[in-house]
Design a protein around this motif. Structure first.
Motif, short mmCIF file in Angstrom:
data_model
loop_
_atom_site.label_atom_id
_atom_site.label_comp_id
_atom_site.label_asym_id
_atom_site.label_seq_id
_atom_site.Cartn_x
_atom_site.Cartn_y
_atom_site.Cartn_z
N ILE A 83 116.05 9.97 14.36
CA ILE A 83 114.59 9.91 14.45
C ILE A 83 114.14 8.52 14.88
CG2 ILE A 83 112.45 9.98 13.10
CD1 ILE A 83 113.77 12.29 11.46
N GLU A 84 114.72 7.50 14.28
CA GLU A 84 114.39 6.11 14.63
C GLU A 84 114.66 5.84 16.11
OE1 GLU A 84 116.60 1.83 14.18
OE2 GLU A 84 116.82 3.23 12.52
N LYS A 85 115.83 6.22 16.59
CA LYS A 85 116.21 5.95 17.99
C LYS A 85 115.38 6.80 18.96
CE LYS A 85 119.36 2.93 17.04
NZ LYS A 85 119.33 1.55 17.51
N LYS A 86 115.10 8.02 18.58
CA LYS A 86 114.26 8.90 19.40
C LYS A 86 112.86 8.28 19.55
CE LYS A 86 111.98 13.35 19.14
NZ LYS A 86 111.88 14.66 18.53
N LYS A 87 112.30 7.82 18.44
CA LYS A 87 110.96 7.20 18.45
C LYS A 87 110.95 5.93 19.31
CE LYS A 87 107.51 5.31 15.33
NZ LYS A 87 107.19 4.90 13.97
N VAL A 102 116.48 17.97 3.67
CA VAL A 102 116.21 17.78 5.10
C VAL A 102 114.86 18.35 5.54
CG1 VAL A 102 118.66 17.69 5.67
CG2 VAL A 102 117.42 19.85 5.96
N LYS A 103 114.26 19.13 4.69
CA LYS A 103 112.99 19.79 5.04
C LYS A 103 111.92 18.82 5.59
CE LYS A 103 110.89 23.80 3.31
NZ LYS A 103 110.77 24.70 2.19
N PRO A 104 111.70 17.66 4.98
CA PRO A 104 110.66 16.75 5.51
C PRO A 104 110.94 16.23 6.92
CG PRO A 104 111.37 16.08 3.30
CD PRO A 104 112.30 17.14 3.75
N TYR A 105 112.19 16.28 7.35
CA TYR A 105 112.57 15.76 8.66
C TYR A 105 112.50 16.81 9.77
CZ TYR A 105 114.63 12.11 5.70
OH TYR A 105 114.83 11.12 4.77
N GLN A 106 112.36 18.05 9.40
CA GLN A 106 112.43 19.13 10.39
C GLN A 106 111.25 19.15 11.36
OE1 GLN A 106 113.42 22.44 7.75
NE2 GLN A 106 115.49 22.38 8.59
N GLN A 107 110.21 18.42 11.07
CA GLN A 107 109.10 18.32 12.02
C GLN A 107 109.46 17.37 13.16
OE1 GLN A 107 105.56 16.38 10.40
NE2 GLN A 107 106.83 15.49 8.78
N TYR A 108 110.51 16.56 13.00
CA TYR A 108 110.91 15.58 14.01
C TYR A 108 112.17 15.96 14.78
CZ TYR A 108 107.82 12.89 10.99
OH TYR A 108 106.76 12.47 10.24
N LEU A 109 113.04 16.75 14.17
CA LEU A 109 114.31 17.12 14.78
C LEU A 109 114.61 18.59 14.54
CD1 LEU A 109 116.83 14.28 13.74
CD2 LEU A 109 115.72 14.56 15.94
N ASP A 110 115.42 19.14 15.41
CA ASP A 110 115.94 20.49 15.23
C ASP A 110 117.16 20.37 14.30
OD1 ASP A 110 117.29 22.92 15.40
OD2 ASP A 110 117.06 23.10 17.57
N ILE A 111 116.98 20.77 13.05
CA ILE A 111 118.03 20.64 12.04
C ILE A 111 118.34 22.03 11.49
CG2 ILE A 111 118.65 19.65 9.79
CD1 ILE A 111 116.41 17.54 10.33
#
Length: 161
Positions: free
Chosen positions: A80-84, A115-124
């Motif tokens: 997420i950091e690198k994508k941003k 991992v639920k909070p991160y799923q808005q940013y990545l396909d997990i």
């Protein structure tokens, strides 16, 4: 039977996670640099992070429950950091995918919550089941995309010939 202290982090695990973080940082820097310099790469499928033995995603330390991030969370946050950063600095959007394999239903269910909070940013996707049964499908999904496979040596005994 899992010991009651099983998820208390040990020094060798902390070191392993530190190495993973540094390695992923370098891998992302190299890979995302190529994405930014080679427009044809962006036509590929997206890069993948595959955690072959994910566990539950968090460890306990000093009697503090879920206070240390495990390999899936470290990788997700790094991507997420690198994508941003790539989007902000180069205006290029890249969409890495994470596939997290966990044998234990109990641990996989806990991992899904972490991992639920991160799923808005990545396909997990958390894949529940035996690594040996699931890895073929994961490899088929990645096709020729760049992929980082994290295979924890502590559970390598689960691999079948």
């Amino acid at each position: 039977m899992i010991r009651s202290d099983y998820w208390n982090i040990k020094p060798h695990t902390e070191r392993k996670l530190d190495i993973l973080d540094k390695y992923l940082n370098a891998w992302c820097d190299i890979l995302f640099k190529y994405y930014s310099q080679n427009p044809t790469w962006r036509n590929w499928s997206t890069p993948y992070y595959i955690d072959c033995f994910s566990g539950r995603g968090m460890y306990h330390k000093n009697k503090k429950l879920d206070s240390v991030k495990g390999s899936p969370i470290i990788a997700i946050e790094k991507l997420i950091e690198k994508k941003k950063n790539l989007l902000e600095k180069k205006g290029i959007e890249i969409n890495p995918k994470c596939r997290l394999i966990e044998y234990s239903d109990e641990f996989a269910n806990e991992l899904e919550q972490f991992v639920k909070p991160y799923q808005q940013y990545l396909d997990i996707k958390v894949l529940k089941g035996d690594f040996n049964d699931l890895i073929g499908g994961v490899i088929s999904e990645t096709k020729s995309s760049p992929a980082f496979f994290f295979v924890d040596a502590g559970v390598i005994k689960e691999l079948k010939q």
